[in-house]
Design a protein around this motif. Structure first.
Motif, PDB file in Angstrom:
ATOM      1  N   TYR A   1     -52.985 -10.583   2.088  1.00  0.00           N
ATOM      2  CA  TYR A   1     -52.545 -10.405   0.697  1.00  0.00           C
ATOM      3  C   TYR A   1     -51.875  -9.053   0.503  1.00  0.00           C
ATOM      4  N   GLU A   2     -52.546  -7.984   0.990  1.00  0.00           N
ATOM      5  CA  GLU A   2     -52.015  -6.636   0.772  1.00  0.00           C
ATOM      6  C   GLU A   2     -50.753  -6.381   1.590  1.00  0.00           C
ATOM      7  N   ASN A   3     -50.652  -7.000   2.760  1.00  0.00           N
ATOM      8  CA  ASN A   3     -49.417  -6.872   3.532  1.00  0.00           C
ATOM      9  C   ASN A   3     -48.241  -7.434   2.740  1.00  0.00           C
ATOM     10  N   ILE A   4     -48.452  -8.639   2.176  1.00  0.00           N
ATOM     11  CA  ILE A   4     -47.366  -9.279   1.441  1.00  0.00           C
ATOM     12  C   ILE A   4     -47.059  -8.513   0.151  1.00  0.00           C
ATOM     13  N   ALA A   5     -48.121  -7.982  -0.477  1.00  0.00           N
ATOM     14  CA  ALA A   5     -47.939  -7.294  -1.764  1.00  0.00           C
ATOM     15  C   ALA A   5     -47.381  -5.879  -1.605  1.00  0.00           C
ATOM     16  N   PHE A   6     -47.268  -5.415  -0.359  1.00  0.00           N
ATOM     17  CA  PHE A   6     -46.935  -4.004  -0.091  1.00  0.00           C
ATOM     18  C   PHE A   6     -45.719  -3.503  -0.885  1.00  0.00           C
ATOM     19  N   GLY A   7     -44.624  -4.248  -0.813  1.00  0.00           N
ATOM     20  CA  GLY A   7     -43.392  -3.816  -1.478  1.00  0.00           C
ATOM     21  C   GLY A   7     -43.540  -3.803  -2.996  1.00  0.00           C
ATOM     22  N   LEU A   8     -44.255  -4.798  -3.535  1.00  0.00           N
ATOM     23  CA  LEU A   8     -44.434  -4.879  -4.987  1.00  0.00           C
ATOM     24  C   LEU A   8     -45.330  -3.751  -5.487  1.00  0.00           C
ATOM     25  N   ARG A   9     -46.361  -3.414  -4.709  1.00  0.00           N
ATOM     26  CA  ARG A   9     -47.239  -2.300  -5.098  1.00  0.00           C
ATOM     27  C   ARG A   9     -46.425  -1.007  -5.191  1.00  0.00           C
TER      28      ARG A   9
ATOM     29  N   ILE B   1     -48.009  -9.561  -9.311  1.00  0.00           N
ATOM     30  CA  ILE B   1     -48.183  -9.518  -7.856  1.00  0.00           C
ATOM     31  C   ILE B   1     -48.932 -10.760  -7.400  1.00  0.00           C
ATOM     32  N   ARG B   2     -50.014 -11.099  -8.151  1.00  0.00           N
ATOM     33  CA  ARG B   2     -50.828 -12.247  -7.763  1.00  0.00           C
ATOM     34  C   ARG B   2     -49.986 -13.528  -7.755  1.00  0.00           C
ATOM     35  N   THR B   3     -49.195 -13.714  -8.808  1.00  0.00           N
ATOM     36  CA  THR B   3     -48.358 -14.918  -8.878  1.00  0.00           C
ATOM     37  C   THR B   3     -47.365 -14.964  -7.725  1.00  0.00           C
ATOM     38  N   ARG B   4     -46.708 -13.828  -7.501  1.00  0.00           N
ATOM     39  CA  ARG B   4     -45.641 -13.855  -6.493  1.00  0.00           C
ATOM     40  C   ARG B   4     -46.190 -13.964  -5.079  1.00  0.00           C
ATOM     41  N   VAL B   5     -47.355 -13.343  -4.822  1.00  0.00           N
ATOM     42  CA  VAL B   5     -47.934 -13.480  -3.481  1.00  0.00           C
ATOM     43  C   VAL B   5     -48.293 -14.942  -3.236  1.00  0.00           C
ATOM     44  N   SER B   6     -48.861 -15.599  -4.258  1.00  0.00           N
ATOM     45  CA  SER B   6     -49.259 -16.990  -4.007  1.00  0.00           C
ATOM     46  C   SER B   6     -48.023 -17.886  -3.876  1.00  0.00           C
ATOM     47  N   GLU B   7     -46.952 -17.553  -4.609  1.00  0.00           N
ATOM     48  CA  GLU B   7     -45.672 -18.248  -4.417  1.00  0.00           C
ATOM     49  C   GLU B   7     -45.207 -18.140  -2.967  1.00  0.00           C
TER      50      GLU B   7
ATOM     51  N   ARG C   1     -51.232 -20.870   2.426  1.00  0.00           N
ATOM     52  CA  ARG C   1     -52.173 -20.797   1.316  1.00  0.00           C
ATOM     53  C   ARG C   1     -53.605 -20.707   1.834  1.00  0.00           C
ATOM     54  N   GLY C   2     -54.417 -19.876   1.194  1.00  0.00           N
ATOM     55  CA  GLY C   2     -55.813 -19.725   1.603  1.00  0.00           C
ATOM     56  C   GLY C   2     -56.035 -18.618   2.623  1.00  0.00           C
ATOM     57  N   PHE C   3     -54.959 -17.964   3.048  1.00  0.00           N
ATOM     58  CA  PHE C   3     -55.084 -16.914   4.071  1.00  0.00           C
ATOM     59  C   PHE C   3     -55.184 -15.510   3.468  1.00  0.00           C
ATOM     60  N   GLU C   4     -55.237 -15.407   2.116  1.00  0.00           N
ATOM     61  CA  GLU C   4     -55.150 -14.104   1.445  1.00  0.00           C
ATOM     62  C   GLU C   4     -56.039 -13.030   2.059  1.00  0.00           C
TER      63      GLU C   4
ATOM     64  N   LEU D   1     -39.616 -11.328   2.024  1.00  0.00           N
ATOM     65  CA  LEU D   1     -38.955 -12.132   0.986  1.00  0.00           C
ATOM     66  C   LEU D   1     -39.496 -11.876  -0.415  1.00  0.00           C
ATOM     67  N   ILE D   2     -40.739 -11.421  -0.519  1.00  0.00           N
ATOM     68  CA  ILE D   2     -41.351 -11.245  -1.838  1.00  0.00           C
ATOM     69  C   ILE D   2     -40.586 -10.212  -2.668  1.00  0.00           C
ATOM     70  N   ASN D   3     -39.896  -9.311  -1.993  1.00  0.00           N
ATOM     71  CA  ASN D   3     -39.140  -8.276  -2.704  1.00  0.00           C
ATOM     72  C   ASN D   3     -37.817  -8.794  -3.260  1.00  0.00           C
ATOM     73  N   ARG D   4     -37.558 -10.078  -3.030  1.00  0.00           N
ATOM     74  CA  ARG D   4     -36.305 -10.703  -3.457  1.00  0.00           C
ATOM     75  C   ARG D   4     -35.096  -9.867  -3.064  1.00  0.00           C
ATOM     76  N   PRO D   5     -34.969  -9.578  -1.770  1.00  0.00           N
ATOM     77  CA  PRO D   5     -33.826  -8.774  -1.323  1.00  0.00           C
ATOM     78  C   PRO D   5     -32.547  -9.598  -1.426  1.00  0.00           C
ATOM     79  N   GLU D   6     -31.418  -8.906  -1.469  1.00  0.00           N
ATOM     80  CA  GLU D   6     -30.144  -9.632  -1.423  1.00  0.00           C
ATOM     81  C   GLU D   6     -29.918 -10.174  -0.022  1.00  0.00           C
ATOM     82  N   VAL D   7     -30.450  -9.415   0.955  1.00  0.00           N
ATOM     83  CA  VAL D   7     -30.230  -9.793   2.342  1.00  0.00           C
ATOM     84  C   VAL D   7     -31.541  -9.706   3.103  1.00  0.00           C
ATOM     85  N   LEU D   8     -31.809 -10.706   3.914  1.00  0.00           N
ATOM     86  CA  LEU D   8     -32.952 -10.641   4.811  1.00  0.00           C
ATOM     87  C   LEU D   8     -32.430 -10.486   6.237  1.00  0.00           C
TER      88      LEU D   8
END
Lengths: 278, 380
Positions: free
Chosen positions: B102-110, B119-125, B133-136, B157-164
């Motif tokens: 969870y915290e790895n994925i949320a890193f950029g948003l934090r 953050i919770r909504t977007r991480v689960s998205e 799902r279920g790996f938080e 991807l959670i940061n919604r970059p223009e380019v990955l």
């Protein structure tokens, strides 16, 4: 599978076992026996009751070594971090320089610091050259000088474990952090620092433990005015009648060290489990 | 997230005359490349061709010695990575071991001080997008390679970059998992509408996923085009050899639509060369037809036959040049074989620095080709 490999392994460990029994376990037993033996030769806590006279020394040792540990951490972490950022070649030279003082005898180092800090010593003569004859910075025989001695002697033990941990952190993690929006400072606090906690914990332990039990530094740099528990133990064992009190002091000191080490290790484990430090 | 599929023609990133050297060795030689919005573009080439360096220049980890990096019309050469609207999926994932999934994925948003609720909504998205799902609460070090890969993708991807940017993201996965992830990556790109810049040395991966393939070798771009174009109309011997199997022979362009090779004259669909210009001619093994000897354009001795499951790979010695032919017909070693090549199966290429480097199939070995695919490129 034959049981032979196992036997061979235990055989290989034999010299170490003998060493450990002779030089670690046996002295501990002696200390315990002396500490709990009363005047009449039976089991007793009377030696511990006598330790009340040394409360000052315990408190002083604990507070000086805590201050020295904090100073070592404050100097040591940035130093270790800077070294970890250097090129491999520069790293070798810098680490060598950190370790260099350890090659010089402890007593000689302490005498050297004494000569530096004396009222007529090197530092004051330089200050007098710059600011005039009347200037004298009184440094020797102060608690500050004792703590300085501890910091000087034990700083490498802070720098080395932190450097080792820092140099093992995958540089890609720093790139990943900056890719995700971390400035250099944010990367330090959000990634590097949490990942180096284990190095910090061993650094703190390796500085605090020898600092709290140190002797001689205070005699030379504190002018004998600030009795530390290490010196008290040394003095007690200089007098056969006081062996038991010395053993009791050693015993209590050992407990303090064990408890503080346990607390530090707990902190390390908690952190390894996850969670952000900042 | 947009629903639209495929790229449009708006330029997102432009690389202008980018050069870069490390320790006196030139890694990139004046690269020019346009990357469009919503494009899935792949930088393809062997180890040391400069593809990873190109990616790192776009990410901001490497500053080019010369040239300009332009992002939405603005020069960003000196913009540090954390200020660029791009995110990277690293080759070995580079997940933060002290943080859970969870915290790895949320890193950029934090870092962006996003409210906890969002953050919770977007991480689960993200966890649904990458099927985790279920790996938080899981420790990232306890995950398999494929799962770590998914976390790395979600974290970017959670940061919604223009380019990955994806640097050989599937390199460490086994074949089956790699195929699945290829399909999934393509789906994620379509669902998110984010531009993907993908680096790989695996030509099959490049052809099956990309809108555009950029073939690189020796620090230069060899060809930019759609997968079909790259495969069917390679521009030089390197591209022809690197992408799929090819018979590359010396030829002479006698005049427009007429080329001679293997001591015969063939009709082709290529034009615009000088009269009698020396050229390289490519014929794909699957495009060669086996015909009765009396109708054959070329004849030769079969020297090897390998059963490949759905076809046979046949090596034919035609005038001391070993041709590879893929056929479903059963042929025997030692047999004399007649072959025919249709005009549209012949691809004529200008001579290049790579001419003559890729010869016939006389020394061909699957094993050696496989070994040479192993990626060892230094990521500087």
């Amino acid at each position: 599978m034959t049981p032979r490999p196992k036997n061979r392994r235990s055989l290989a460990a034999a010299p170490h076992m003998v060493w450990a029994i002779l030089f670690i376990v046996a002295p501990l037993i002696f200390v315990a026996v002396y500490a709990f033996r009363g005047q009449n030769g039976g089991f007793s806590f009377e030696n511990f009751a006598a330790l009340g006279d040394y409360t000052d020394a315990f408190v002083r040792s604990a507070s000086y070594s805590l201050i020295a540990t904090v100073i070592c951490l404050v100097i040591g972490y940035p130093l270790a971090y800077a070294i970890s950022l250097a090129s491999p070649k520069a790293q070798r030279v810098l680490i060598m320089m950190v370790m260099l003082p350890m090659w010089i005898n402890f007593l000689i180092r302490t005498y050297a610091i004494m000569k530096l800090l004396e009222d007529t010593g090197f530092v004051n003569s330089v200050l007098q050259k710059i600011f005039g004859e009347e200037v004298t910075l009184h440094m020797i025989n102060t608690p500050g000088a004792v703590i300085f001695g501890m910091v000087y002697d034990y700083l490498p033990y802070m720098v080395l474990p932190i450097f080792t941990v820092l140099s093992k952190i995958d540089p890609k993690l720093g790139e990943a952090a900056s890719d995700l929006g971390c400035s250099k400072i944010q990367t330090l606090f959000r990634v590097t620092l949490p990942l180096s906690v284990s190095g910090v914990v061993s650094g703190i332990t390796m500085v605090f433990v020898p600092s709290i039990s140190t002797f001689y530094i205070s005699q030379k740099l504190g002018g004998g005015q600030y009795l530390l528990i290490g010196d008290a133990i040394e003095r007690a064992f200089g007098n056969p009648e006081k062996y038991s009190v010395g053993a009791a002091m050693s015993f209590v000191l050992m407990l303090i060290v064990l408890v503080s080490t346990a607390i530090m290790n707990r902190f390390d484990r908690d952190n390894a489990k996850g969670g952000v430090v900042v | 997230m947009g629903e639209s599929v495929g790229m449009n023609n708006e330029k997102l990133i432009e690389l202008r005359n980018i050069s870069k050297s490390f320790d006196g060795e030139q890694i990139l030689k004046s690269i020019n490349l346009d990357i469009h919005k919503k494009e899935f573009i792949t930088l393809l080439g062997p180890s040391g061709c400069g593809k990873t360096t190109t990616l790192r220049i776009i990410a901001g980890f490497v500053t080019p010695d010369e040239g300009e990096v332009i992002f939405e019309g603005k020069k960003i050469n000196d913009l540090p990575p954390h200020k660029r609207n791009v995110n990277t999926v690293f080759q070995r994932y580079a997940l933060f071991p002290h943080l859970n999934v969870y915290e790895n994925i949320a890193f950029g948003l934090r870092l962006a001080k996003t409210p906890d609720e969002e953050i919770r909504t977007r991480v689960s998205e993200m966890l649904s997008l990458v099927n985790l799902r279920g790996f938080e609460k899981r420790d990232v070090t306890s995950l398999s390679g494929g799962q770590q890969q998914r976390v790395a993708i979600a974290r970017a991807l959670i940061n919604r970059p223009e380019v990955l940017l994806l640097d050989e993201p599937l390199g460490a996965l086994d074949l089956k998992l790699r195929k699945d992830m290829q399909v999934e990556l393509k789906r994620m790109q379509r669902e998110t509408g984010i531009t993907f810049i993908y680096v790989t040395h695996d030509q099959e991966e490049a052809l099956s996923m990309s809108d555009t393939v950029v073939v690189m070798a020796n620090g230069s771009i060899q060809q930019i085009g759609t997968p079909e174009k790259i495969y069917n109309e390679p521009e030089n011997a390197f591209v022809a050899d690197f992408i799929g199997e090819s018979n590359i022979v010396n030829g002479t362009m006698i005049k427009d639509y007429t080329v001679s090779f293997a001591k015969q004259v063939f009709t082709c669909e290529d034009a615009g060369f000088e009269p009698n210009e020396p050229v390289d001619v490519v014929v794909r093994p699957e495009d060669i037809d086996i015909v009765p000897l009396d109708k054959a354009m070329l004849t030769g001795q079969v020297t090897a036959v390998t059963f490949k499951g759905d076809y046979y790979e046949v090596i034919v010695d035609i005038d001391h040049f070993k041709w590879m032919i893929e056929t479903t017909d059963r042929v025997e070693v030692g047999q004399t074989l007649g072959i025919s090549i249709d005009p549209y199966e012949i691809q004529v290429m200008k001579k290049s620095e790579f001419s003559g480097m890729f010869g016939d199939y006389s020394t061909f070995s699957d094993e050696i080709e496989h070994l040479s695919d192993v990626e060892t490129e230094e990521t500087k």
